[in-house]
Write an enzyme that holds these catalytic residues in place. Structure first.
Site, PDB file in Angstrom:
ATOM      1  N   SER A 212      12.616  17.907 -20.982  1.00 30.00           N
ATOM      2  CA  SER A 212      13.546  18.927 -20.521  1.00 30.00           C
ATOM      3  C   SER A 212      13.042  19.513 -19.202  1.00 30.00           C
ATOM      4  CB  SER A 212      13.719  19.995 -21.612  1.00 30.00           C
ATOM      5  OG  SER A 212      14.829  20.809 -21.344  1.00 30.00           O
ATOM      6  N   GLU A 320      22.330  14.709 -26.862  1.00 32.45           N
ATOM      7  CA  GLU A 320      21.630  15.807 -26.192  1.00 32.45           C
ATOM      8  C   GLU A 320      22.313  17.163 -26.371  1.00 32.45           C
ATOM      9  OE1 GLU A 320      18.817  15.988 -24.662  1.00 32.45           O
ATOM     10  OE2 GLU A 320      18.278  13.980 -23.962  1.00 32.45           O
ATOM     11  N   HIS A 429      18.991  17.288 -28.372  1.00 27.54           N
ATOM     12  CA  HIS A 429      17.958  17.626 -27.387  1.00 27.54           C
ATOM     13  C   HIS A 429      16.671  18.073 -28.079  1.00 27.54           C
ATOM     14  CE1 HIS A 429      16.450  18.782 -23.486  1.00 27.54           C
ATOM     15  NE2 HIS A 429      16.216  20.020 -23.891  1.00 27.54           N
TER      16      HIS A 429
END
Length: 514
Positions: A212, A320, A429
Site C-alpha cells: 500500500s 482490493e 486490500h
C-alpha cells in the site's frame, strides 16, 4: 473515505568489513557492534532479534519537520530486546494511536546461525502515510524459510512525516518539504548499508519491499536520485507506480490551510504545538514531488529512463477495493443500495457512466457493495488492477527493461480484516500480508499455510537472486504481457498464470481514456 484512511558504495562496504564497530562478537551472538555502538538482543534456537535500534536522532523540538539527523553514539551495550516507540499517529482501523515523536527506530531479525552473507529485506509498512509501525510485523517465517535477514522500520507519518509548507521548503534549499517520512526511510536504508555486515547480511544485496503506502514509497525510491545504491531489488504490493502523487503546489496549499486551521501563521507556532493538537485535523497527506530527492513523478521517471534499473516483483489483490467500500459504507451501517451504486458510478465516471453501468450491471453481483468494489478495483485509483498492468508494462517494455515478476493474490478464503457479518471481503486490500507475516491479523488453515510458505519462498528467492523461481515451486514467468501474471491461490484454482488485463476488462477501461 480519504486517502489517509486507506491506507525508501563499495568503498564504504569494504571499509566496514574490517571496522571493529561493525563486527559481531562471535562468543556472544546476542551482542552486535553497530557503527553507533553495541546492542544486545534476544537469541532463540531459530532467530536473533534486535529491536528498537535508533537509526536517526529523535525528530523532536527544533528537529520536528527537518530531515533526519544522525543519532548520538553510545558506549555500553544498548538493550535491543523491545521495539521502539510507535510514531505519532491517530487511532485508526483498530490500531491504538501514539503521541510520541521519538520513534526513528528499526528492528533486525536474523537466522540463529548462518555461515554466509545473507540477503537483507527492508520492510516499509503501509497505512496511507498516516498510521502503522515496524513492530506490527513478525518476520519469523520469512527469516526461517527464506534464510534472509529482515529489517522493519518506523518512519514519521501523518503531519509529522508529510506536512508541506513554503516556509519549511525554504528552510532546506533544494529539498522539498512534505517528504520527511520518505527521508527517514532513506536514512534507515543508509543505516542498513553501513551495518548489514555486522548482522551477517550482505550490504550489496538489499531488497526494499512494502505494501500500500509502503509500495508507494518503493515507487518513489525507485525514482529517487538520492536512493542510488541503497537497494538492489524492489517489491511492491497493492500500489501502482502509474499513480501520481502530490504536486508541490497542491501539497503546500493544503499545508497552509492546515496551519491556519490550527491558528498558526508560521512554522514556529506549529513547532510549539503539542502532538495532541496536530493529529485530529490532519486529513490527506502524501509524499510531494519536488527537490533533489524526488524530482519526478514515478511514471515520468520511468518514461525518461531516470529510475534505478533493479529487478521488480509487483502485484495486487483480486478484490482490493472491497475493504474501502466496506469502510465507507457497510461498516457505518449504510450498505450500498442499487441507487447509491448508480450515483457513485456517475460521480466517478461522468459522461462514461452509462457505458460503465452496462458493463457492470448491479444485478451481476451478490450485493451492490460488491458491484461498486469491483468497478473500483478494476479501474479505481492507486490500487486498481489496470493501473498495475500499466506499471508492469512501463518497467518491462522500457528501452532498457528490468526483470518484472507480476502477481495477483486471489485467495478469496483469506481471513478477513473487518469480518463484517454479511460482507464477503474476498481477496481484499492487505489480506496477502497474513501470508508473509506471522498471524498479522488471523491464523491460516492448512491450505492457506501451504500457499503462505510458497509465497515466502518466492519473495525470499527474489531477494536472493532477483528471480523468484526455485526448486519445486510452480514456474513464475518473467512479465512480457498481461498473460504473464501469476495467480496466487489455494486449490482447486491453485497457483497459475492469469491474464489479469482480460479479467479486469482493461481494454474496456483504456477505451474510455481516449
Amino acid at each position: 473515505m480519504t486517502r489517509s484512511g486507506v491506507f525508501l558504495a563499495v568503498i564504504a562496504f569494504l571499509g566496514l568489513l574490517t571496522t571493529p564497530a561493525a563486527a559481531s562478537d562471535r562468543h556472544a551472538p546476542d551482542l552486535v557492534r553497530t557503527d553507533l555502538g553495541p546492542i544486545r538482543g534476544v537469541v532463540t534456537a531459530q532467530f536473533r532479534t534486535f529491536q528498537g535500534i535508533p537509526y536517526a536522532a529523535p525528530p523532536v523540538g527544533e528537529l520536528r519537520w527537518r530531515p533526519p539527523q544522525p543519532a548520538t553514539p553510545w558506549q555500553e551495550p544498548r538493550d535491543a530486546s523491545r521495539p521502539g516507540n510507535v510514531c505519532a499517529q491517530a487511532a485508526q482501523l483498530g490500531q491504538p494511536g501514539s503521541a510520541t515523536e521519538d520513534c526513528l527506530y528499526l528492528n533486525v531479525t536474523t537466522p540463529a546461525r548462518s555461515g554466509k552473507r545473507l540477503p537483507v529485506m527492508v520492510w516499509i509498512h503501509g497505512g496511507g502515510y498516516s498510521i502503522g509501525s515496524a513492530a506490527a510485523f513478525n518476520p519469523s517465517k520469512l527469516v526461517s524459510i527464506g534464510d534472509v535477514i529482515v529489517v522493519t522500520i518506523n518512519y514519521r507519518v501523518g503531519p509529522f512525516g508529510f506536512l508541506a509548507l513554503p516556509e519549511l521548503t525554504a528552510e532546506n534549499p533544494g529539498i522539498q518539504s512534505g517528504n520527511y517520512g520518505l527521508e527517514d526511510q532513506q536514512a534507515a536504508l543508509r543505516w542498513v548499508r553501513r551495518n548489514a555486515a555486522a548482522f551477517g547480511g550482505d550490504p550489496g544485496n538489499v531488497t526494499i519491499f512494502g505494501e500500500s503506502a509502503g509500495a508507494g514509497s518503493v515507487c518513489l525510491h525507485l525514482a529517487s536520485p538520492t536512493a542510488a545504491g541503497l537497494f538492489q531489488r524492489a517489491v511492491g504490493q497493492s500500489f501502482s507506480c502509474a499513480y501520481p502523487t502530490t504536486t508541490k503546489e497542491q501539497a503546500e496549499s493544503d499545508g497552509v490551510r492546515y496551519a491556519r486551521g490550527l491558528g498558526c501563521q508560521d512554522v514556529a507556532c506549529l513547532r510549539a504545538k503539542p502532538v495532541r493538537d496536530l493529529l485530529p485535523s490532519w486529513g490527506n497527506g502524501w509524499p510531494v514531488i519536488g527537490g533533489r530527492e524526488f524530482p519526478l513523478q514515478p511514471m515520468e521517471a520511468l518514461r525518461q529512463d531516470r529510475f534505478h534499473h533493479v529487478p521488480v516483483l509487483w502485484g495486487n489483490n483480486l478484490d482490493e477495493m472491497r475493504l474501502f467500500v466496506a469502510l465507507e459504507f457497510d461498516l457505518l451501517g449504510n450498505p450500498v443500495t442499487p441507487q447509491v451504486y448508480e450515483q457513485v458510478v456517475r460521480s466517478l465516471h461522468g459522461p462514461a457512466a452509462d457505458v460503465v453501468l452496462r458493463k457492470y450491471p448491479v444485478t451481476n453481483y451478490p450485493t451492490p457493495s460488491i458491484a461498486l468494489a469491483t468497478v473500483r478495483t478494476d479501474y479505481g485509483w492507486a490500487l486498481s488492477t489496470c493501473e498495475h498492468v500499466r506499471s508492469y508494462s512501463l518497467f518491462s517494455a522500457h528501452p532498457r527493461p528490468v526483470p518484472v515478476y507480476a502477481y495477483q493474490f486471489v485467495d478469496r478464503t483469506a481471513p478477513g480484516l473487518l469480518r463484517l457479518p454479511g460482507f464477503d471481503e474476498g481477496a481484499s486490500h492487505g489480506q496477502e500480508l497474513n501470508y508473509l507475516w506471522v498471524n498479522y491479523f488471523g491464523t491460516l488453515n492448512p491450505q492457506q499455510e501451504t500457499l503462505s510458505q510458497t509465497m515466502v519462498r518466492y519473495w525470499t528467492n527474489f531477494a536472493r537472486s532477483g528471480d523468484p523461481n526455485g526448486a519445486s515451486l510452480p514456474r513464475w514467468r518473467r512479465y512480457s504481457s498481461p498473460r504473464d501474471v501469476l495467480a496466487l491461490d489455494i486449490p482447486p484454482g491453485g497457483i497459475r498464470p492469469l491474464n489479469v488485463a482480460e479479467a479486469s476488462n482493461c481494454a474496456f477501461w483504456e477505451s474510455l481514456r481516449s
